[in-house]
Scaffold this motif. Structure first.
Motif, PDB file in Angstrom:
ATOM      1  N   VAL A   1       0.873  -1.183   0.000  1.00  0.00           N
ATOM      2  CA  VAL A   1       0.000   0.000   0.000  1.00  0.00           C
ATOM      3  C   VAL A   1       0.905   1.226   0.000  1.00  0.00           C
ATOM      4  CG1 VAL A   1      -1.913   1.216   1.130  1.00  0.00           C
ATOM      5  CG2 VAL A   1      -1.741  -1.270   1.308  1.00  0.00           C
ATOM      6  N   PRO A   2       1.422   1.633  -1.147  1.00  0.00           N
ATOM      7  CA  PRO A   2       2.356   2.760  -1.191  1.00  0.00           C
ATOM      8  C   PRO A   2       1.714   4.091  -0.837  1.00  0.00           C
ATOM      9  CG  PRO A   2       1.797   2.014  -3.414  1.00  0.00           C
ATOM     10  CD  PRO A   2       1.239   1.010  -2.463  1.00  0.00           C
ATOM     11  N   ASN A   3       0.386   4.186  -1.008  1.00  0.00           N
ATOM     12  CA  ASN A   3      -0.316   5.432  -0.722  1.00  0.00           C
ATOM     13  C   ASN A   3      -1.635   5.107  -0.045  1.00  0.00           C
ATOM     14  OD1 ASN A   3      -1.487   7.931  -0.624  1.00  0.00           O
ATOM     15  ND2 ASN A   3      -1.557   8.246  -2.837  1.00  0.00           N
TER      16      ASN A   3
ATOM     17  N   ILE B   1      -4.592  -1.737  -2.817  1.00  0.00           N
ATOM     18  CA  ILE B   1      -3.523  -2.682  -2.494  1.00  0.00           C
ATOM     19  C   ILE B   1      -2.892  -3.164  -3.791  1.00  0.00           C
ATOM     20  CG2 ILE B   1      -2.980  -4.872  -1.352  1.00  0.00           C
ATOM     21  CD1 ILE B   1      -5.664  -4.423   0.224  1.00  0.00           C
ATOM     22  N   GLU B   2      -1.583  -3.028  -3.878  1.00  0.00           N
ATOM     23  CA  GLU B   2      -0.869  -3.416  -5.088  1.00  0.00           C
ATOM     24  C   GLU B   2      -0.332  -4.850  -4.973  1.00  0.00           C
ATOM     25  OE1 GLU B   2      -1.012  -1.533  -7.599  1.00  0.00           O
ATOM     26  OE2 GLU B   2      -1.617   0.363  -6.695  1.00  0.00           O
TER      27      GLU B   2
ATOM     28  N   ASP C   1      -3.984   7.079   0.832  1.00  0.00           N
ATOM     29  CA  ASP C   1      -5.010   8.089   0.594  1.00  0.00           C
ATOM     30  C   ASP C   1      -6.370   7.411   0.453  1.00  0.00           C
ATOM     31  OD1 ASP C   1      -6.570  10.197  -0.138  1.00  0.00           O
ATOM     32  OD2 ASP C   1      -5.372  10.790  -1.874  1.00  0.00           O
ATOM     33  N   VAL C   2      -7.357   7.945   1.168  1.00  0.00           N
ATOM     34  CA  VAL C   2      -8.685   7.343   1.158  1.00  0.00           C
ATOM     35  C   VAL C   2      -9.357   7.448  -0.203  1.00  0.00           C
ATOM     36  CG1 VAL C   2      -9.855   9.455   1.893  1.00  0.00           C
ATOM     37  CG2 VAL C   2     -10.858   7.225   2.447  1.00  0.00           C
ATOM     38  N   GLN C   3      -8.913   8.395  -1.022  1.00  0.00           N
ATOM     39  CA  GLN C   3      -9.545   8.603  -2.328  1.00  0.00           C
ATOM     40  C   GLN C   3      -9.183   7.471  -3.282  1.00  0.00           C
ATOM     41  OE1 GLN C   3     -11.671  11.224  -2.905  1.00  0.00           O
ATOM     42  NE2 GLN C   3     -12.172  10.221  -4.852  1.00  0.00           N
ATOM     43  N   LEU C   4     -10.181   6.765  -3.776  1.00  0.00           N
ATOM     44  CA  LEU C   4      -9.962   5.681  -4.724  1.00  0.00           C
ATOM     45  C   LEU C   4     -10.337   6.145  -6.128  1.00  0.00           C
ATOM     46  CD1 LEU C   4     -11.466   2.625  -2.795  1.00  0.00           C
ATOM     47  CD2 LEU C   4      -9.058   3.219  -3.054  1.00  0.00           C
ATOM     48  N   PRO C   5      -9.846   5.457  -7.148  1.00  0.00           N
ATOM     49  CA  PRO C   5     -10.268   5.796  -8.506  1.00  0.00           C
ATOM     50  C   PRO C   5     -11.764   5.578  -8.680  1.00  0.00           C
ATOM     51  CG  PRO C   5      -9.116   3.692  -8.475  1.00  0.00           C
ATOM     52  CD  PRO C   5      -8.916   4.311  -7.130  1.00  0.00           C
ATOM     53  N   GLN C   6     -12.354   6.360  -9.542  1.00  0.00           N
ATOM     54  CA  GLN C   6     -13.773   6.175  -9.833  1.00  0.00           C
ATOM     55  C   GLN C   6     -13.945   4.900 -10.655  1.00  0.00           C
ATOM     56  OE1 GLN C   6     -16.454   7.994  -8.671  1.00  0.00           O
ATOM     57  NE2 GLN C   6     -14.827   8.820  -7.360  1.00  0.00           N
ATOM     58  N   VAL C   7     -14.712   3.966 -10.128  1.00  0.00           N
ATOM     59  CA  VAL C   7     -14.892   2.666 -10.762  1.00  0.00           C
ATOM     60  C   VAL C   7     -16.369   2.500 -11.103  1.00  0.00           C
ATOM     61  CG1 VAL C   7     -14.649   0.172 -10.509  1.00  0.00           C
ATOM     62  CG2 VAL C   7     -12.960   1.695  -9.480  1.00  0.00           C
TER      63      VAL C   7
END
Length: 367
Positions: A116-118, A138-139, A120-126
């Motif tokens: 989890v490099p970042n 999670i990468e 930030d609570v903001q996720l991409p719009q899916v």
């Protein structure tokens, strides 16, 4: 009489990875397996997730287990010219503002490393995703087509003669009678070692029945939801794994004994409700399956050698994380068997030595 170094019982994800590791080191292997379409390995969605559970904890030894698993499945892809491992980001969605605040407060200590490099609570719009409270991206996760990988290995094993589809019978296993070590099986196989990889069936294993293996039932759905994006694995009370062509695997339930023999309406309803909490798009259930996992009370697998019979071993108890753990632990197990390299204490069955008491095994198995 056929002579092998190792006789393996079971060809789920545990037996398959161990067989490949042994054969890769030049050992003669015979695997006996009863095909079961609803075995835990065949039902599993094959999720590779390094950050799991309600506590958002980094999975045990994830930094070591995940790369080893990815390498193993990539090597199978090269060998069979077939895709098995689909790497994709995992969107782990928060269920409330409180959960969001708790997890983000923890993120200051970077508990998830490079996964989890970042934070930030903001996720991409899916497209089609309910994400009112945000979540973690999670990468290096993804999923494995376990059923297809096991089928490819089984076809190869049958063609090459190192796998046979038959039910193992303990009363046909007897100690060698010619002064040598090891066992004979059914008067046709001579094996120096026997390794038990039979999953939940190990509760009836005459050598290892004393270990705290508790079968756990899981049910999964396959759904058709063409309006939901397939770029990510989704996780919020359930996982949603993209299978392509608008198909997704949704799971899984956890039921402890006693449980029903097969699928249940309750699980279908439960998983449907969990999916509705993840997507606002319509879906149609196309398949419903159930399997029984070989779970252990401390959620760590069972590796090691019988306390009194040095040629009988166990490689089992992977629960719901076998896809991620089995490749690396197979290498560890073979290091133990071949080179006497000590097993990790977290998985060594010696941690349960207090539960063992000498007792006769079934007739024919010897002691």
């Amino acid at each position: 009489m056929k002579s092998v170094d190792y006789l393996l019982i079971g060809h789920g994800i545990a037996g398959a990875t161990l067989a490949q590791e042994l054969r890769g080191r030049g050992r003669r292997v015979l695997v006996l397996d009863t095909p079961q379409p609803n075995s835990a390995s065949n039902v599993a969605a094959g999720l590779m997730n390094p950050v799991a559970g309600k506590r958002y904890a980094l999975a045990w030894r994830a930094e070591e287990l995940m790369p080893a698993a990815a390498h193993f499945y990539r090597s199978l892809e090269t060998r069979f010219q077939q895709l098995f491992f689909y790497e994709a980001p995992i969107l782990k969605l928060f269920s409330s503002v409180g959960e969001q605040n708790t997890v983000l407060a923890r993120s200051a200590d970077h508990p998830w490393g490079s996964f989890v490099p970042n934070a930030d609570v903001q996720l991409p719009q899916v497209e089609g995703l309910r994400q009112e409270f945000g979540g973690l991206r999670i990468e290096r996760g993804g999923h494995v087509l376990v059923r297809e990988a096991l089928a490819a290995l089984a076809a190869e094993g049958i063609a090459e003669g190192w796998l046979q589809h038959e039910t193992f019978a303990w009363d046909l296993l007897v100690p060698a009678t010619d002064g040598g070590t090891g066992f004979t099986y059914a008067n046709r196989v001579r094996a120096q070692h026997v390794v038990c990889c039979e999953g939940a069936a190990a509760v009836q294993n005459p050598y290892f029945h004393w270990l705290p293996l508790t079968p756990n039932q899981g049910e999964v759905l396959t759904v058709e939801c063409p309006e939901l994006s397939d770029q990510y694995v989704l996780n919020k009370g359930a996982y949603v794994v993209p299978l392509g062509n608008g198909q997704f695997r949704v799971g899984a339930t956890y039921r402890w004994p006693p449980f029903a023999a097969g699928i249940t309406p309750d699980a279908r309803q439960e998983l449907s409700q969990r999916l509705e909490a993840i997507t606002d798009r319509p879906f149609r259930i196309t398949e419903h399956r159930a399997g029984v996992r070989p779970a252990v009370r401390d959620r760590k697998p069972l590796l090691g050698t019988h306390p009194a019979v040095p040629n009988v071993h166990i490689f089992n108890g992977f629960g719901s994380k076998g896809v991620m753990m089995a490749p690396r632990l197979a290498a560890l197990m073979v290091d133990w068997l071949e080179n006497d390299v000590e097993l990790w204490p977290e998985v060594n069955i010696r941690r349960y030595s207090a539960l063992y008491s000498p007792a006769p095994v079934v007739a024919g198995a010897g002691s």
